[in-house]
Design a protein around this motif. Structure first.
Motif, short mmCIF file in Angstrom:
data_model
loop_
_atom_site.label_atom_id
_atom_site.label_comp_id
_atom_site.label_asym_id
_atom_site.label_seq_id
_atom_site.Cartn_x
_atom_site.Cartn_y
_atom_site.Cartn_z
N GLY A 27 0.78 -1.23 0.00
CA GLY A 27 0.00 0.00 0.00
C GLY A 27 0.82 1.28 0.00
N SER A 28 2.14 1.17 0.16
CA SER A 28 2.96 2.39 0.31
C SER A 28 3.58 2.83 -1.02
CB SER A 28 4.09 2.12 1.31
OG SER A 28 4.93 1.12 0.81
N ILE A 29 4.14 4.05 -0.98
CA ILE A 29 5.09 4.47 -2.01
C ILE A 29 6.44 4.55 -1.32
CG2 ILE A 29 5.84 6.31 -3.59
CD1 ILE A 29 2.97 7.21 -3.88
N VAL A 30 7.42 3.84 -1.86
CA VAL A 30 8.79 3.90 -1.34
C VAL A 30 9.67 4.51 -2.44
CG1 VAL A 30 10.78 2.56 -0.55
CG2 VAL A 30 8.48 1.92 0.19
N SER A 31 10.43 5.54 -2.08
CA SER A 31 11.33 6.16 -3.06
C SER A 31 12.77 5.74 -2.80
CB SER A 31 11.24 7.69 -2.99
OG SER A 31 10.03 8.12 -3.54
N LEU A 32 13.45 5.47 -3.90
CA LEU A 32 14.87 5.11 -3.85
C LEU A 32 15.62 6.21 -4.58
CD1 LEU A 32 17.08 2.95 -3.27
CD2 LEU A 32 16.46 1.87 -5.44
N ILE A 33 16.47 6.92 -3.83
CA ILE A 33 17.18 8.03 -4.45
C ILE A 33 18.69 7.78 -4.36
CG2 ILE A 33 15.33 9.68 -3.96
CD1 ILE A 33 16.99 10.75 -1.64
N GLY A 34 19.43 8.55 -5.16
CA GLY A 34 20.88 8.37 -5.18
C GLY A 34 21.45 8.97 -6.45
N ALA A 35 22.75 9.21 -6.45
CA ALA A 35 23.42 9.85 -7.58
C ALA A 35 23.46 8.93 -8.80
CB ALA A 35 24.83 10.24 -7.16
N ASN A 36 23.87 9.49 -9.95
CA ASN A 36 24.07 8.67 -11.16
C ASN A 36 25.04 7.56 -10.85
OD1 ASN A 36 22.47 10.07 -12.93
ND2 ASN A 36 24.13 11.41 -13.62
N GLY A 37 24.71 6.35 -11.29
CA GLY A 37 25.63 5.24 -11.12
C GLY A 37 25.62 4.61 -9.73
N ALA A 38 24.73 5.06 -8.86
CA ALA A 38 24.67 4.52 -7.49
C ALA A 38 24.19 3.07 -7.47
CB ALA A 38 23.77 5.38 -6.62
#
Ligand code: ATP
Length: 234
Positions: A27-38
């Motif tokens: 039921g959630s939204i999970v965001s995965l963030i990080g720099a280019n190439g991470a």
């Protein structure tokens, strides 16, 4: 709904992911963030079975799917909107959408198609046009519509806002929220960190193949390291 445990994957000698732990609650939204190439795209590919993990587990609704074939993973209820959209440019909009349902053999495909057209009226208007003639934003809508045609319980979105004008980006984030409110769980990879943290419940920061930070998205957005590295220090 999805749990990655000590997941490692790479390309030959390149260790792109080093023992990742990540959870996406139903039921959630999970965001995965990080720099280019991470390693963000690698996470998506390994979940979908496009790259085999070197070690660790991928549990979807308690079932270990690591190393399973992609078509099997799709039939279990996962679907990926890939980076760059991968629209079939020489096929029509309708054919692109039908491709999304190619593994289904139930009799609700037409009803789902109508629902996609209600959500994205522009796709119905342009259903006979070739995919390649659509604007970037329309192609992203088509890629999302195509992924929804497999009826995913968990939708993976890899950089859906990439290369789009700000107003179109706002539309895409609104659509992602609506899809989630209607019951689809979302794992979102984004370079648009501000927006990605705004719509998410939880967030993970990936740095050179490791999770460096995770928690409630509101807290991650306030973290000084995240502000400095991804939010222009504001
Ligand atoms: P981007 O935002 O640029 O897409 P990303 O966070 O999605 O970056 P990945 O594409 O997952 O990062 O790449 C992680 C690492 O794996 C990088 O060092 C990249 O150079 C490497 N890599 C990615 N794809 C391949 C490949 N097909 N063959 C070899 N190395 C690759």
């Amino acid at each position: 709904m999805l749990r990655l445990q000590q997941l490692a994957a790479g390309y030959g000698n390149i260790k792109a992911l080093k023992n990742i732990d990540l959870t996406v609650p139903a039921g959630s939204i999970v965001s995965l963030i990080g720099a280019n190439g991470a390693g963000k795209t690698t996470v998506m590919k390994v979940i979908m079975g496009l790259i085999k993990p070197e070690s660790g587990q991928i549990l979807f609704k308690g079932q270990n799917i690591s190393g399973a074939a992609t078509h099997k993973i799709v039939s279990l209820g996962l679907s990926l909107v890939p980076e760059g959209r991968s629209i079939l440019s020489r096929m029509t909009v309708l054919e692109n959408l039908e491709m999304g349902a190619c593994q289904r053999n139930d009799n609700e495909v037409q009803a789902d198609l109508q629902r996609i057209f209600q959500r994205f009226p522009i796709l119905e208007e342009r259903k006979s046009q070739l995919g390649g003639t659509l604007s970037g934003g329309q192609q992203q809508m088509l890629a999302i519509g195509r992924a929804l045609m497999s009826r995913p319980e968990l939708l993976l979105l890899d950089e859906p806002s990439m290369g789009l004008a700000p107003l179109v980006v706002a539309d895409i984030f609104k659509v992602i929220q609506e899809i989630n409110q209607e019951g689809t769980t979302v794992l979102l990879v984004e370079q648009n960190v501000r927006q990605a943290l705004k719509i998410a419940k939880y967030a993970y920061v990936l740095e050179t193949g490791r999770i460096s930070l995770h928690g409630q998205a509101v807290d991650i957005a306030k973290d000084s390291r995240v502000m400095e590295a991804y939010l222009g220090g504001k």
